[in-house]
Design an enzyme around this catalytic site. Sequence first.
Site, mmCIF file in Angstrom:
data_model
loop_
_atom_site.group_PDB
_atom_site.id
_atom_site.type_symbol
_atom_site.label_atom_id
_atom_site.label_comp_id
_atom_site.label_asym_id
_atom_site.label_seq_id
_atom_site.Cartn_x
_atom_site.Cartn_y
_atom_site.Cartn_z
ATOM 1 N N LYS A 152 0.814 -1.192 0.045
ATOM 2 C CA LYS A 152 0.078 0.010 0.091
ATOM 3 C C LYS A 152 0.864 1.154 -0.171
ATOM 4 O O LYS A 152 0.495 2.168 -0.756
ATOM 5 C CB LYS A 152 -0.792 0.009 1.343
ATOM 6 N N ARG A 186 11.702 -4.802 5.547
ATOM 7 C CA ARG A 186 11.250 -3.677 5.233
ATOM 8 C C ARG A 186 12.259 -2.596 6.112
ATOM 9 O O ARG A 186 12.272 -2.578 7.256
ATOM 10 C CB ARG A 186 9.939 -3.352 5.466
ATOM 11 N N ARG A 204 -10.156 0.831 7.975
ATOM 12 C CA ARG A 204 -9.946 -0.534 8.566
ATOM 13 C C ARG A 204 -11.305 -1.420 9.094
ATOM 14 O O ARG A 204 -10.989 -2.371 9.457
ATOM 15 C CB ARG A 204 -8.737 -0.549 9.363
ATOM 16 N N ARG A 259 -1.218 -8.596 13.355
ATOM 17 C CA ARG A 259 -1.637 -7.440 12.367
ATOM 18 C C ARG A 259 -2.252 -8.079 11.229
ATOM 19 O O ARG A 259 -3.494 -7.578 10.918
ATOM 20 C CB ARG A 259 -0.391 -6.483 11.806
HETATM 21 P P1 AP5 Z 1 4.766 -1.487 2.077
HETATM 22 O O1 AP5 Z 1 4.322 -1.039 0.768
HETATM 23 O O2 AP5 Z 1 5.568 -0.889 3.166
HETATM 24 O O3 AP5 Z 1 3.477 -2.208 2.626
HETATM 25 P P2 AP5 Z 1 2.133 -2.001 3.100
HETATM 26 O O4 AP5 Z 1 1.061 -2.524 2.652
HETATM 27 O O5 AP5 Z 1 2.311 -0.322 3.261
HETATM 28 O O6 AP5 Z 1 2.638 -2.437 4.691
HETATM 29 P P3 AP5 Z 1 2.513 -1.843 6.005
HETATM 30 O O7 AP5 Z 1 3.131 -2.823 7.044
HETATM 31 O O8 AP5 Z 1 2.966 -0.437 6.199
HETATM 32 O O9 AP5 Z 1 0.843 -2.116 6.379
HETATM 33 P P4 AP5 Z 1 0.031 -1.848 7.746
HETATM 34 O O10 AP5 Z 1 -1.156 -1.675 7.217
HETATM 35 O O11 AP5 Z 1 0.624 -3.100 8.577
HETATM 36 O O12 AP5 Z 1 0.633 -0.628 8.453
HETATM 37 P P5 AP5 Z 1 0.060 0.614 8.618
HETATM 38 O O13 AP5 Z 1 1.231 1.918 8.918
HETATM 39 O O14 AP5 Z 1 -1.075 1.147 7.794
HETATM 40 O O15 AP5 Z 1 5.762 -2.942 1.560
HETATM 41 C C1 AP5 Z 1 6.476 -3.864 2.540
HETATM 42 C C2 AP5 Z 1 7.731 -4.007 2.145
HETATM 43 O O16 AP5 Z 1 7.415 -5.046 0.925
HETATM 44 C C3 AP5 Z 1 8.524 -3.101 1.568
HETATM 45 O O17 AP5 Z 1 10.040 -3.448 2.203
HETATM 46 C C4 AP5 Z 1 8.431 -3.097 0.266
HETATM 47 O O18 AP5 Z 1 9.536 -2.538 -0.636
HETATM 48 C C5 AP5 Z 1 8.133 -4.362 -0.264
HETATM 49 N N1 AP5 Z 1 7.321 -4.527 -1.226
HETATM 50 C C6 AP5 Z 1 6.102 -3.857 -1.752
HETATM 51 N N2 AP5 Z 1 5.478 -4.203 -2.851
HETATM 52 C C7 AP5 Z 1 5.940 -5.406 -3.202
HETATM 53 C C8 AP5 Z 1 6.201 -6.288 -4.279
HETATM 54 N N3 AP5 Z 1 4.990 -6.318 -5.130
HETATM 55 N N4 AP5 Z 1 7.006 -7.498 -4.343
HETATM 56 C C9 AP5 Z 1 7.934 -7.719 -3.543
HETATM 57 N N5 AP5 Z 1 8.118 -6.749 -2.424
HETATM 58 C C10 AP5 Z 1 7.227 -5.725 -2.235
HETATM 59 O O19 AP5 Z 1 -0.507 0.589 10.067
HETATM 60 C C11 AP5 Z 1 0.479 0.200 11.408
HETATM 61 C C12 AP5 Z 1 -0.539 0.311 12.480
HETATM 62 O O20 AP5 Z 1 -1.045 1.526 12.740
HETATM 63 C C13 AP5 Z 1 -1.616 -0.876 12.677
HETATM 64 O O21 AP5 Z 1 -1.098 -2.098 12.935
HETATM 65 C C14 AP5 Z 1 -2.529 -0.139 13.591
HETATM 66 O O22 AP5 Z 1 -2.321 -0.452 14.926
HETATM 67 C C15 AP5 Z 1 -2.564 1.356 13.217
HETATM 68 N N6 AP5 Z 1 -3.243 1.906 12.298
HETATM 69 C C16 AP5 Z 1 -3.011 2.326 11.274
HETATM 70 N N7 AP5 Z 1 -4.202 2.735 10.348
HETATM 71 C C17 AP5 Z 1 -5.257 2.240 11.265
HETATM 72 C C18 AP5 Z 1 -6.483 2.792 11.123
HETATM 73 N N8 AP5 Z 1 -7.181 3.041 9.859
HETATM 74 N N9 AP5 Z 1 -7.461 1.833 12.044
HETATM 75 C C19 AP5 Z 1 -6.958 1.487 13.196
HETATM 76 N N10 AP5 Z 1 -5.557 1.481 13.463
HETATM 77 C C20 AP5 Z 1 -4.824 1.872 12.446
#
Ligand code: AP5
Length: 229
Positions: A24, A138, A99, A183
């Site tokens: 994402k 990552r 979410r 997660r």
């Molecule tokens: P990356 O693009 O970083 O993946 P991502 O989908 O953004 O994953 P996140 O871990 O950031 O998502 P998340 O939803 O857990 O975290 P968030 O910050 O929203 O890619 C990952 C890795 O893979 C990178 O190294 C990249 O280079 C590689 N990659 C990407 N695409 C690839 C491909 N096609 N092939 C190979 N490699 C690839 O949330 C964190 C925390 O915040 C949550 O756990 C929760 O506690 C809280 N939170 C955030 N939003 C909310 C909400 N709306 N409601 C409640 N709690 C929330």
Amino acid sequence: MDGASATRTRPVNLILLGPPGAGKGTQARILEEKFGLVQLSTGDLLRAAVAAGTEAGKAAKAVMEAGDLVSDEIVLAILKDRMADDDVARGIILDGFPRTEAQAAALDALLKASGQTIDAAISLEVEDDAMVERVSGRFTCAACGEGYHDSFKTPAKDGVCDKCGGTEMKRRADDNAETVRTRLQAYHAQTAPLIAYYAGRDSLVTVDAMASITDVEAALETIVKRVAG
Ligand code: AP5
């Protein structure tokens, strides 16, 4: 910036749905650069609140470290604040929001109040097992936030950011294998039902996000050009 952004007559609003590691953030940053849309990541907004030591950040810190979802109340307050900024009028890519169904309903109401809607909710389809490796490997540039991966996307010069030349790289506190599994569970229990929510509104598009970063990028570009009209 791509030609489609120059010809757009109204904002395009996209949601990127998908579990941790689906790509994402990676793809939202690419779309932001290509089309001039604004990436709104609730994860980034919450991490900024934690770093700033705000009341919301203090309440969110332990929840995020455990891999659970932060309360709808806190997340909605932070998102509404950000959506009041002027740049959002260019169109948005929601990364990590909504979410829960309550967040999705609140988003509908927020956009409706300004005569807008969601143009596409894009579900990045991946396999859970691969996500643990993606997230655990990552790291990001501390200066500009560019994302990298130990195996899938390394900087051209070891330890130096391709984008800004920064030399400090950082890893997230919740990017360990155990927390990633929590997660993933939270995603399947609380967020995956949104796939049916948006399918029911005819705005769901699915993309095979097990493909390479550039192939996913190409698929998203096609979708943006189609909905931008
Ligand atoms: P990356 O693009 O970083 O993946 P991502 O989908 O953004 O994953 P996140 O871990 O950031 O998502 P998340 O939803 O857990 O975290 P968030 O910050 O929203 O890619 C990952 C890795 O893979 C990178 O190294 C990249 O280079 C590689 N990659 C990407 N695409 C690839 C491909 N096609 N092939 C190979 N490699 C690839 O949330 C964190 C925390 O915040 C949550 O756990 C929760 O506690 C809280 N939170 C955030 N939003 C909310 C909400 N709306 N409601 C409640 N709690 C929330």
